[in-house]
Design a protein around this motif. Structure first.
Motif, PDB file in Angstrom:
ATOM      1  N   SER A  55       0.801  -1.220   0.000  1.00  0.00           N
ATOM      2  CA  SER A  55       0.000   0.000   0.000  1.00  0.00           C
ATOM      3  C   SER A  55       0.833   1.269   0.000  1.00  0.00           C
ATOM      4  O   SER A  55       0.472   2.256  -0.640  1.00  0.00           O
ATOM      5  N   GLU A  56       1.974   1.249   0.695  1.00  0.00           N
ATOM      6  CA  GLU A  56       2.782   2.457   0.754  1.00  0.00           C
ATOM      7  C   GLU A  56       3.516   2.737  -0.560  1.00  0.00           C
ATOM      8  O   GLU A  56       4.080   3.813  -0.748  1.00  0.00           O
ATOM      9  N   ARG A  57       3.519   1.778  -1.480  1.00  0.00           N
ATOM     10  CA  ARG A  57       4.203   1.963  -2.766  1.00  0.00           C
ATOM     11  C   ARG A  57       3.220   2.133  -3.932  1.00  0.00           C
ATOM     12  O   ARG A  57       3.670   2.301  -5.075  1.00  0.00           O
ATOM     13  N   VAL A  58       1.929   2.087  -3.674  1.00  0.00           N
ATOM     14  CA  VAL A  58       0.951   2.169  -4.761  1.00  0.00           C
ATOM     15  C   VAL A  58       1.092   3.474  -5.531  1.00  0.00           C
ATOM     16  O   VAL A  58       1.088   3.506  -6.765  1.00  0.00           O
ATOM     17  N   GLY A  59       1.234   4.588  -4.816  1.00  0.00           N
ATOM     18  CA  GLY A  59       1.351   5.877  -5.481  1.00  0.00           C
ATOM     19  C   GLY A  59       2.577   5.959  -6.366  1.00  0.00           C
ATOM     20  O   GLY A  59       2.519   6.462  -7.484  1.00  0.00           O
ATOM     21  N   VAL A  60       3.702   5.454  -5.880  1.00  0.00           N
ATOM     22  CA  VAL A  60       4.949   5.495  -6.651  1.00  0.00           C
ATOM     23  C   VAL A  60       4.828   4.638  -7.900  1.00  0.00           C
ATOM     24  O   VAL A  60       5.217   5.057  -9.004  1.00  0.00           O
ATOM     25  N   VAL A  61       4.292   3.438  -7.761  1.00  0.00           N
ATOM     26  CA  VAL A  61       4.182   2.536  -8.912  1.00  0.00           C
ATOM     27  C   VAL A  61       3.179   3.081  -9.922  1.00  0.00           C
ATOM     28  O   VAL A  61       3.408   3.014 -11.144  1.00  0.00           O
ATOM     29  N   THR A  62       2.078   3.642  -9.456  1.00  0.00           N
ATOM     30  CA  THR A  62       1.095   4.203 -10.374  1.00  0.00           C
ATOM     31  C   THR A  62       1.673   5.394 -11.124  1.00  0.00           C
ATOM     32  O   THR A  62       1.438   5.576 -12.320  1.00  0.00           O
ATOM     33  N   ALA A  63       2.459   6.221 -10.423  1.00  0.00           N
ATOM     34  CA  ALA A  63       3.119   7.346 -11.087  1.00  0.00           C
ATOM     35  C   ALA A  63       4.105   6.838 -12.135  1.00  0.00           C
ATOM     36  O   ALA A  63       4.205   7.389 -13.236  1.00  0.00           O
ATOM     37  N   ALA A  64       4.843   5.779 -11.790  1.00  0.00           N
ATOM     38  CA  ALA A  64       5.792   5.202 -12.752  1.00  0.00           C
ATOM     39  C   ALA A  64       5.057   4.640 -13.964  1.00  0.00           C
ATOM     40  O   ALA A  64       5.519   4.765 -15.109  1.00  0.00           O
ATOM     41  N   TYR A  65       3.906   4.020 -13.739  1.00  0.00           N
ATOM     42  CA  TYR A  65       3.099   3.485 -14.830  1.00  0.00           C
ATOM     43  C   TYR A  65       2.633   4.606 -15.759  1.00  0.00           C
ATOM     44  O   TYR A  65       2.759   4.509 -16.993  1.00  0.00           O
ATOM     45  N   THR A  66       2.137   5.703 -15.184  1.00  0.00           N
ATOM     46  CA  THR A  66       1.673   6.817 -15.995  1.00  0.00           C
ATOM     47  C   THR A  66       2.825   7.448 -16.763  1.00  0.00           C
ATOM     48  O   THR A  66       2.687   7.803 -17.938  1.00  0.00           O
ATOM     49  N   ALA A  67       3.971   7.584 -16.098  1.00  0.00           N
ATOM     50  CA  ALA A  67       5.146   8.129 -16.790  1.00  0.00           C
ATOM     51  C   ALA A  67       5.567   7.229 -17.942  1.00  0.00           C
ATOM     52  O   ALA A  67       5.968   7.713 -19.014  1.00  0.00           O
TER      53      ALA A  67
ATOM     54  N   LEU B 199      -3.633   8.999  -7.119  1.00  0.00           N
ATOM     55  CA  LEU B 199      -4.165   8.773  -8.456  1.00  0.00           C
ATOM     56  C   LEU B 199      -3.316   9.501  -9.482  1.00  0.00           C
ATOM     57  O   LEU B 199      -3.287  10.717  -9.526  1.00  0.00           O
ATOM     58  N   THR B 200      -2.597   8.773 -10.298  1.00  0.00           N
ATOM     59  CA  THR B 200      -1.809   9.384 -11.359  1.00  0.00           C
ATOM     60  C   THR B 200      -2.075   8.739 -12.703  1.00  0.00           C
ATOM     61  O   THR B 200      -1.402   9.041 -13.670  1.00  0.00           O
ATOM     62  N   GLY B 201      -3.036   7.872 -12.796  1.00  0.00           N
ATOM     63  CA  GLY B 201      -3.310   7.195 -14.058  1.00  0.00           C
ATOM     64  C   GLY B 201      -4.745   6.756 -14.126  1.00  0.00           C
ATOM     65  O   GLY B 201      -5.578   7.171 -13.325  1.00  0.00           O
ATOM     66  N   PRO B 202      -5.084   5.918 -15.100  1.00  0.00           N
ATOM     67  CA  PRO B 202      -6.465   5.492 -15.294  1.00  0.00           C
ATOM     68  C   PRO B 202      -7.069   4.861 -14.056  1.00  0.00           C
ATOM     69  O   PRO B 202      -6.447   4.059 -13.373  1.00  0.00           O
ATOM     70  N   THR B 203      -8.291   5.250 -13.744  1.00  0.00           N
ATOM     71  CA  THR B 203      -9.010   4.690 -12.613  1.00  0.00           C
ATOM     72  C   THR B 203      -9.728   3.421 -13.035  1.00  0.00           C
ATOM     73  O   THR B 203     -10.410   3.417 -14.055  1.00  0.00           O
ATOM     74  N   PRO B 204      -9.604   2.317 -12.267  1.00  0.00           N
ATOM     75  CA  PRO B 204     -10.309   1.100 -12.653  1.00  0.00           C
ATOM     76  C   PRO B 204     -11.814   1.300 -12.617  1.00  0.00           C
ATOM     77  O   PRO B 204     -12.343   1.892 -11.688  1.00  0.00           O
ATOM     78  N   VAL B 205     -12.489   0.847 -13.649  1.00  0.00           N
ATOM     79  CA  VAL B 205     -13.938   0.970 -13.746  1.00  0.00           C
ATOM     80  C   VAL B 205     -14.544  -0.414 -13.721  1.00  0.00           C
ATOM     81  O   VAL B 205     -14.209  -1.251 -14.540  1.00  0.00           O
ATOM     82  N   VAL B 206     -15.417  -0.670 -12.773  1.00  0.00           N
ATOM     83  CA  VAL B 206     -16.112  -1.945 -12.712  1.00  0.00           C
ATOM     84  C   VAL B 206     -17.602  -1.670 -12.686  1.00  0.00           C
ATOM     85  O   VAL B 206     -18.041  -0.594 -12.320  1.00  0.00           O
ATOM     86  N   SER B 207     -18.379  -2.657 -13.084  1.00  0.00           N
ATOM     87  CA  SER B 207     -19.813  -2.452 -13.141  1.00  0.00           C
ATOM     88  C   SER B 207     -20.403  -2.356 -11.751  1.00  0.00           C
ATOM     89  O   SER B 207     -19.934  -2.961 -10.806  1.00  0.00           O
ATOM     90  N   SER B 208     -21.433  -1.572 -11.627  1.00  0.00           N
ATOM     91  CA  SER B 208     -22.086  -1.392 -10.341  1.00  0.00           C
ATOM     92  C   SER B 208     -23.580  -1.277 -10.570  1.00  0.00           C
ATOM     93  O   SER B 208     -24.036  -0.493 -11.393  1.00  0.00           O
ATOM     94  N   ARG B 209     -24.343  -2.070  -9.840  1.00  0.00           N
ATOM     95  CA  ARG B 209     -25.801  -2.067 -10.012  1.00  0.00           C
ATOM     96  C   ARG B 209     -26.496  -1.326  -8.878  1.00  0.00           C
ATOM     97  O   ARG B 209     -27.707  -1.372  -8.752  1.00  0.00           O
ATOM     98  N   ARG B 210     -25.732  -0.651  -8.031  1.00  0.00           N
ATOM     99  CA  ARG B 210     -26.341   0.035  -6.904  1.00  0.00           C
ATOM    100  C   ARG B 210     -26.959   1.357  -7.359  1.00  0.00           C
ATOM    101  O   ARG B 210     -26.927   1.732  -8.512  1.00  0.00           O
ATOM    102  N   GLY B 211     -27.482   2.108  -6.390  1.00  0.00           N
ATOM    103  CA  GLY B 211     -28.185   3.340  -6.684  1.00  0.00           C
ATOM    104  C   GLY B 211     -27.342   4.338  -7.451  1.00  0.00           C
ATOM    105  O   GLY B 211     -26.122   4.365  -7.348  1.00  0.00           O
TER     106      GLY B 211
END
Length: 423
Positions: free
Chosen positions: A133-145, A221-233
């Motif tokens: 969890s503490e590396r998610v931001g760094v890896v996501t930034a690296a992915y976007t770069a 958040l530095t890149g695409p946000t995961p989108v999953v289906s949702s049937r809630r309100g």
């Protein structure tokens, strides 16, 4: 099914991260690869600029249409196989577009767009699941770069290669990047099988606990946000901030894909330089974006939300206005504009996450904003190319982008202010 250990308690997954980063080189680069040689394509195939612009429209339209289906494919195949499917699809599309004729070129771009849609959705899922969890931001930034590195390479080198081997083979040459991604991800899949994490477990596609129990960390958040289906309100549909974010993202997508498509050709025409020099100058739009992908999240974390939003809005306006007023300084304006396309996603989706009341609402809002935004972005290339054809110059196109940049600034700042009030 739960993971045997929490990500924070495990060793850093170097092979997973390496596979993601090498794969990312194919997720934008193949889409913009034709842009430095669009003029050659127009001449060889005898098509107008508006029709040539459809080559980047097709993949972006796939983003808008197929994102919900991509989520279904990921659940069925599992994240690992879904990423492999994405890479194989990109390779197939790259091969198809080498077949002579505009129809095959368009079909190849459609296949690439459909494949990249899966990659867009599944990559953040794998990062959030496997990276501590503490590396998610760094890896996501690296992915976007790395996404920007892919576009930088193709924008910079396609024209020089085309001078030597022709544009069809120059486009095909980028298959090497995809083959490298397939090879590295295959090593990872074989290792997973050897450790007995078989399809029923690692590849089942079942949801897993996120790295943070309370949802997404907006500052990461530095890149695409995961989108999953949702049937809630869908009560979020009544919230003005959601529609402001949709309009802002749609404006940004239009500006980004419009400039990404026509900037090499525009540079060649405005400055009177060859395709190779134009591609090198236009590559700044992608190259400086690497810096922006890392800088804007820092501003988001340590300054009020209005500050990075204002920087991004100003960068788009400076890009269009500067190219109108002083095209000889195009390299300056393009470098400034790169900050806008790199950081706009961060501001828009960190704002979206901040105003969402739960994970289900966040995913629904993300699907709406990304789907609508990419749908408008898909029209950018043919619209801007059509304006050029009608006026016979790039002045009308640049005035249109300036007007849209001003509208984008008003929409984004309004969305950020509305979000601050909502909180």
């Amino acid at each position: 099914m739960k993971r045997p250990t929490d990500p924070a308690a495990r060793a850093f997954p170097w092979l997973v991260v390496a596979g993601i980063l090498v794969s990312a080189l194919s997720f934008r680069g193949h889409i913009v690869a034709p842009t430095p040689v669009l003029r050659d394509i127009e001449v060889d195939l005898g098509i107008p600029s508006a029709q040539a612009g459809l080559l980047t429209t097709a993949p972006v339209l796939m983003f808008a249409v197929l994102t919900p289906l991509a989520a279904v494919a990921i659940r069925r195949a599992g994240p690992e196989l879904a990423l492999m499917l994405s890479l194989v699809g990109v390779l197939a599309g790259t091969v198809i577009r080498t077949v002579p004729g505009f129809g095959a070129l368009m079909l190849g771009m459609v296949v690439i767009g459909a494949a990249v849609t899966i990659g867009n959705v599944v990559t953040p899922v794998i990062i959030r699941r496997d990276v501590p969890s503490e590396r998610v931001g760094v890896v996501t930034a690296a992915y976007t770069a790395t996404l920007n590195v892919g576009t930088l390479l193709t924008t910079l080198l396609t024209a020089p290669m085309a001078d030597v081997v022709g544009w069809p083979l120059a486009l095909f040459a980028w298959a090497l990047l995809t083959i490298a991604g397939i090879a590295l991800w295959s090593v990872y899949l074989r290792r997973e099988r050897r450790t007995e994490r078989m399809f029923g477990q690692r590849f089942s596609g079942e949801s897993v606990a996120p790295a943070r129990v309370d949802g997404w960390d907006a500052t990461n958040l530095t890149g695409p946000t995961p989108v999953v289906s949702s049937r809630r309100g869908r009560s979020y549909l009544a919230r003005p901030v959601v529609w402001l974010l949709l309009a802002a993202f749609a404006s940004q997508a239009f500006l980004y894909y419009g400039f990404s498509t026509w900037l090499p050709t525009m540079t060649a025409d405005l400055l009177g330089v060859g395709a190779t020099s134009a591609g090198a100058l236009a590559s700044l739009f992608q190259g400086v974006g690497i810096v922006g992908a890392l800088l804007i999240p820092v501003l988001t974390r340590f300054t009020p939300r209005l500050v990075p939003a204002a920087v991004i809005c100003a960068s788009w306006i400076v890009l269009a206005l500067g190219m109108l007023a002083a095209p000889e300084l195009l390299w300056v304006w393009v470098s400034i504009g790169a900050m806008g396309h790199a950081g706009g996603f961060v501001v828009i989706f960190s704002t979206l996450v901040a105003v969402s009341r739960n994970d289900s609402e966040a995913t629904g809002m993300s699907a709406l904003v990304q789907g609508g935004g990419y749908a408008l972005g898909a029209t950018a290339a043919p619209v801007l190319g059509g304006v050029h054809d009608l006026t016979g110059s790039w002045q009308g196109t640049l005035w249109l982008t300036l007007a849209l940049a001003i509208a984008y600034a008003a929409l984004l700042m309004s969305a950020v202010v509305s979000a601050a009030r909502a909180r």
